[in-house]
Design a protein around this motif. Sequence first.
Motif, PDB file in Angstrom:
ATOM      1  N   ILE A   1       0.789  -0.582   0.320  1.00  0.00           N
ATOM      2  CA  ILE A   1       0.089  -0.095  -0.552  1.00  0.00           C
ATOM      3  C   ILE A   1       0.876   1.327   0.047  1.00  0.00           C
ATOM      4  N   ILE A   2       2.321   1.130   0.907  1.00  0.00           N
ATOM      5  CA  ILE A   2       3.029   2.492   0.703  1.00  0.00           C
ATOM      6  C   ILE A   2       3.808   1.624   0.051  1.00  0.00           C
ATOM      7  N   PHE A   3       4.110   3.218  -1.151  1.00  0.00           N
ATOM      8  CA  PHE A   3       5.165   3.517  -1.729  1.00  0.00           C
ATOM      9  C   PHE A   3       6.416   3.516  -1.563  1.00  0.00           C
ATOM     10  N   LYS A   4       7.434   3.127  -1.159  1.00  0.00           N
ATOM     11  CA  LYS A   4       8.473   3.782  -0.594  1.00  0.00           C
ATOM     12  C   LYS A   4       9.880   3.404  -2.034  1.00  0.00           C
ATOM     13  N   GLN A   5      10.645   4.623  -1.591  1.00  0.00           N
ATOM     14  CA  GLN A   5      11.728   4.702  -3.321  1.00  0.00           C
ATOM     15  C   GLN A   5      13.165   6.236  -2.898  1.00  0.00           C
ATOM     16  N   THR A   6      14.487   5.298  -2.920  1.00  0.00           N
ATOM     17  CA  THR A   6      15.347   6.199  -2.416  1.00  0.00           C
ATOM     18  C   THR A   6      15.841   7.822  -3.490  1.00  0.00           C
ATOM     19  N   ARG A   7      15.227   7.958  -2.247  1.00  0.00           N
ATOM     20  CA  ARG A   7      15.509   9.692  -3.054  1.00  0.00           C
ATOM     21  C   ARG A   7      16.988  10.236  -2.470  1.00  0.00           C
ATOM     22  N   THR A   8      17.448  11.467  -2.870  1.00  0.00           N
ATOM     23  CA  THR A   8      18.129  12.087  -2.159  1.00  0.00           C
ATOM     24  C   THR A   8      17.903  13.352  -1.614  1.00  0.00           C
ATOM     25  N   GLY A   9      18.158  13.553  -0.574  1.00  0.00           N
ATOM     26  CA  GLY A   9      17.870  14.787   0.769  1.00  0.00           C
ATOM     27  C   GLY A   9      18.613  15.369   0.871  1.00  0.00           C
ATOM     28  N   GLN A  10      18.903  15.893   2.107  1.00  0.00           N
ATOM     29  CA  GLN A  10      20.031  16.986   1.992  1.00  0.00           C
ATOM     30  C   GLN A  10      21.673  16.486   1.799  1.00  0.00           C
ATOM     31  N   ALA A  11      22.660  17.207   2.026  1.00  0.00           N
ATOM     32  CA  ALA A  11      23.885  17.113   2.033  1.00  0.00           C
ATOM     33  C   ALA A  11      23.923  15.846   0.984  1.00  0.00           C
ATOM     34  N   GLY A  12      23.257  15.511   0.238  1.00  0.00           N
ATOM     35  CA  GLY A  12      23.678  14.450  -0.615  1.00  0.00           C
ATOM     36  C   GLY A  12      23.052  13.036  -0.084  1.00  0.00           C
ATOM     37  N   ARG A  13      22.780  12.985   1.246  1.00  0.00           N
ATOM     38  CA  ARG A  13      22.626  11.932   2.138  1.00  0.00           C
ATOM     39  C   ARG A  13      21.122  11.067   1.055  1.00  0.00           C
ATOM     40  N   ASN A  14      20.836   9.739   0.864  1.00  0.00           N
ATOM     41  CA  ASN A  14      19.731   8.727   0.544  1.00  0.00           C
ATOM     42  C   ASN A  14      18.571   9.386   1.395  1.00  0.00           C
ATOM     43  N   PHE A  15      17.369   8.760   1.585  1.00  0.00           N
ATOM     44  CA  PHE A  15      16.414   8.361   2.459  1.00  0.00           C
ATOM     45  C   PHE A  15      15.908   7.119   1.174  1.00  0.00           C
ATOM     46  N   GLN A  16      14.502   6.946   1.937  1.00  0.00           N
ATOM     47  CA  GLN A  16      13.231   6.225   1.696  1.00  0.00           C
ATOM     48  C   GLN A  16      12.177   7.773   1.853  1.00  0.00           C
ATOM     49  N   ILE A  17      11.786   7.448   0.801  1.00  0.00           N
ATOM     50  CA  ILE A  17      10.416   8.115  -0.084  1.00  0.00           C
ATOM     51  C   ILE A  17       9.649   7.785   0.584  1.00  0.00           C
ATOM     52  N   TYR A  18       8.768   8.014   1.855  1.00  0.00           N
ATOM     53  CA  TYR A  18       6.769   6.595   1.729  1.00  0.00           C
ATOM     54  C   TYR A  18       5.927   8.086   0.848  1.00  0.00           C
ATOM     55  N   LYS A  19       5.004   7.277  -0.314  1.00  0.00           N
ATOM     56  CA  LYS A  19       3.772   7.892  -0.466  1.00  0.00           C
ATOM     57  C   LYS A  19       2.588   7.047  -0.547  1.00  0.00           C
ATOM     58  N   LEU A  20       1.872   6.882  -0.831  1.00  0.00           N
ATOM     59  CA  LEU A  20       0.776   6.209  -0.955  1.00  0.00           C
ATOM     60  C   LEU A  20       0.785   5.365  -2.493  1.00  0.00           C
ATOM     61  N   ARG A  21       0.726   3.909  -2.701  1.00  0.00           N
ATOM     62  CA  ARG A  21       0.949   3.990  -4.535  1.00  0.00           C
ATOM     63  C   ARG A  21      -0.336   4.382  -4.884  1.00  0.00           C
ATOM     64  N   SER A  22       0.028   4.854  -6.411  1.00  0.00           N
ATOM     65  CA  SER A  22      -0.216   4.810  -7.059  1.00  0.00           C
ATOM     66  C   SER A  22      -0.668   4.219  -8.553  1.00  0.00           C
ATOM     67  N   MET A  23      -0.013   3.575  -8.847  1.00  0.00           N
ATOM     68  CA  MET A  23       0.378   2.457  -9.445  1.00  0.00           C
ATOM     69  C   MET A  23       0.100   1.249  -9.671  1.00  0.00           C
ATOM     70  N   THR A  24      -0.630   0.352 -11.009  1.00  0.00           N
ATOM     71  CA  THR A  24      -0.325  -1.065 -10.127  1.00  0.00           C
ATOM     72  C   THR A  24       0.976  -1.692 -10.726  1.00  0.00           C
ATOM     73  N   ASP A  25       1.476  -2.515 -10.428  1.00  0.00           N
ATOM     74  CA  ASP A  25       2.904  -3.271 -11.453  1.00  0.00           C
ATOM     75  C   ASP A  25       2.864  -3.966 -12.498  1.00  0.00           C
ATOM     76  N   GLU A  26       1.930  -3.937 -13.068  1.00  0.00           N
ATOM     77  CA  GLU A  26       1.297  -4.879 -14.363  1.00  0.00           C
ATOM     78  C   GLU A  26       2.772  -4.889 -14.922  1.00  0.00           C
ATOM     79  N   CYS A  27       3.507  -5.650 -15.863  1.00  0.00           N
ATOM     80  CA  CYS A  27       4.334  -5.966 -16.343  1.00  0.00           C
ATOM     81  C   CYS A  27       3.861  -6.515 -17.728  1.00  0.00           C
ATOM     82  N   ASP A  28       5.015  -6.718 -18.650  1.00  0.00           N
ATOM     83  CA  ASP A  28       4.942  -7.257 -19.791  1.00  0.00           C
ATOM     84  C   ASP A  28       5.123  -8.157 -20.003  1.00  0.00           C
TER      85      ASP A  28
END
Length: 209
Positions: free
Chosen positions: A42-69
């Motif tokens: 339900i929660i979408f997590k992704q690595t993003r870059t923050g202050q001073a170039g430090r990475n963190f996991q951002i949290y969002k509500l999922r808004s897409m399916t995971d359909e593949c070809d």
Amino acid sequence: MKYQDYKTRAFDIMFSLAVLTITLPILAITALLVGAKLGRPIIFKQTRTGQAGRNFQIYKLRSMTDECDEHGALLPDAERLTRFGKFLRAWSIDELPGFINVLKGDMSIVGPRPQLARFLELYSERQLRRHLVKPGITGWAQVNGRNSLDWESRFELDVWYVENKSFWLDLKIIFLTFIIVFRREGINAVGHATMPEFRGDEIVTEQFE
């Protein structure tokens, strides 16, 4: 930490707690709908870059399916973004879990929007200045075109914010954000379901949520 930073941090915490408390029923109902309509997680997590170039996991509500070809690759955003997902994005409901990032100290209420970690090596020296402050839930670029802007314009607005940052500017941006969300302006880039990925001098369309 400077006095101004303490002031901003205190405001971030109080504002985030207020938003999460007020929107808790919305979050709970939306989480159930996301699970039913889009599946888990339900929660979408992704690595993003923050202050001073430090990475963190951002949290969002999922808004897409995971359909593949047939080869197992994710389908384009336009095919994975459902009507329900578009609704979440249009009203920025998918961004509500980001206030948890603010409470954790990864983000601030106002600042340049955090981008994918792999973008870091593609920024110009001037664009790197956007990482002198914490990334934000909203920012100067978000109230001046949001995703309808090209990358160069967005990053220039981010740097302008860094160079002119003040508590009163933050309050102005927050006020304008409510107007932008209410009007549902600049949700997507022109001609794209979401936003084309930044590749430095080259921009291509790729999965980006």
